[in-house]
Write a protein that holds these residues in place. Structure first.
Motif, mmCIF file in Angstrom:
data_model
loop_
_atom_site.group_PDB
_atom_site.id
_atom_site.type_symbol
_atom_site.label_atom_id
_atom_site.label_comp_id
_atom_site.label_asym_id
_atom_site.label_seq_id
_atom_site.Cartn_x
_atom_site.Cartn_y
_atom_site.Cartn_z
ATOM 1 N N SER A 13 -26.380 0.279 -2.386
ATOM 2 C CA SER A 13 -27.590 -0.188 -3.094
ATOM 3 C C SER A 13 -27.498 -1.533 -3.571
ATOM 4 O O SER A 13 -26.634 -2.293 -3.310
ATOM 5 C CB SER A 13 -27.387 0.887 -4.478
ATOM 6 O OG SER A 13 -26.306 0.279 -5.218
ATOM 7 N N LYS A 14 -28.656 -1.866 -4.063
ATOM 8 C CA LYS A 14 -28.885 -3.283 -4.338
ATOM 9 C C LYS A 14 -27.806 -3.730 -5.706
ATOM 10 O O LYS A 14 -27.223 -4.799 -5.530
ATOM 11 C CB LYS A 14 -30.076 -3.646 -4.928
ATOM 12 C CG LYS A 14 -30.459 -5.081 -5.052
ATOM 13 C CD LYS A 14 -31.957 -5.153 -5.276
ATOM 14 C CE LYS A 14 -32.405 -6.559 -5.640
ATOM 15 N NZ LYS A 14 -33.921 -6.814 -5.901
ATOM 16 N N SER A 15 -27.578 -2.681 -6.542
ATOM 17 C CA SER A 15 -26.839 -2.974 -7.784
ATOM 18 C C SER A 15 -25.335 -3.068 -7.106
ATOM 19 O O SER A 15 -24.582 -3.943 -7.641
ATOM 20 C CB SER A 15 -26.758 -1.834 -8.651
ATOM 21 O OG SER A 15 -28.129 -1.874 -9.117
ATOM 22 N N LYS A 18 -24.847 -6.589 -5.661
ATOM 23 C CA LYS A 18 -24.790 -7.612 -6.634
ATOM 24 C C LYS A 18 -23.596 -7.645 -7.499
ATOM 25 O O LYS A 18 -22.968 -8.613 -7.804
ATOM 26 C CB LYS A 18 -25.896 -7.331 -7.775
ATOM 27 C CG LYS A 18 -27.396 -7.816 -7.234
ATOM 28 C CD LYS A 18 -28.204 -7.629 -8.587
ATOM 29 C CE LYS A 18 -29.503 -8.183 -8.061
ATOM 30 N NZ LYS A 18 -30.512 -7.877 -9.177
#
Length: 170
Positions: A13-15, A18
């Motif tokens: 996921s993007k999270s 990050k």
């Protein structure tokens, strides 16, 4: 529709991405905080990353340092963080072990000064190669200083002697 579900499970996921990039940037910041001697023990394969870490020491401006740390985070994307983190963890463990030995010797010295001659047996049992006469002389000086409420110069000498005994035994 089933194929789309499989694809979503495989891609992070993007999270998560990050969090990984933030962790790498934090690792880069931790590397920047090391002394030059400690940095030599870290296996950095990328010369650009190593150069950027060395350059970060000279940056005093807050905003420039923040930008430079972001640049180091960008360089960390192309590096495997596992060996760097393992070396950094090993370095932290060495520091912790050294601090524990230091505190242990301080406690031994304080106990020796408090108990007097009865504490000598503890020290001599732990360090059989110790010079009993020299140890007793340092003990007496430390006790006199403590009684007179003078600065603990003899207590420091006693600590140094105990540290020498510890390093000779190691």
């Amino acid at each position: 529709m089933v194929e789309d579900d499989d694809f979503r499970d495989e891609a992070p996921s993007k999270s998560a991405l990050k969090r990984e990039m933030s962790a790498r940037q934090a690792l880069g910041e931790a590397l920047c905080a090391l002394s030059p001697k400690e940095l030599e023990a870290i296996p950095i394969d990328d010369p650009r990353l190593e150069n950027a870490i060395v350059q970060s020491r000279g940056i005093t401006s807050r905003s420039a340092r923040r930008r430079h740390l972001q640049y180091i985070g960008k360089l960390m994307r192309s590096v495997d963080p596992a060996p760097l983190q393992a070396a950094l963890d090993g370095l932290h463990q060495q520091r912790a072990a050294s601090a524990a030995r230091h505190h242990e010797l301080e406690a031994l010295r304080d106990e020796l000064v408090e108990r007097g001659d009865s504490g000598l047996a503890t020290v001599l049992a732990r360090f059989p190669e110790a010079d009993r006469q020299h140890l007793r002389q340092l003990l007496r000086q430390a006790q006199r200083e403590k009684a007179a409420e003078r600065p603990p110069a003899a207590a420091r000498k006693l600590f140094r002697y105990l540290r020498e005994l510890q390093s000779a035994g190691a």
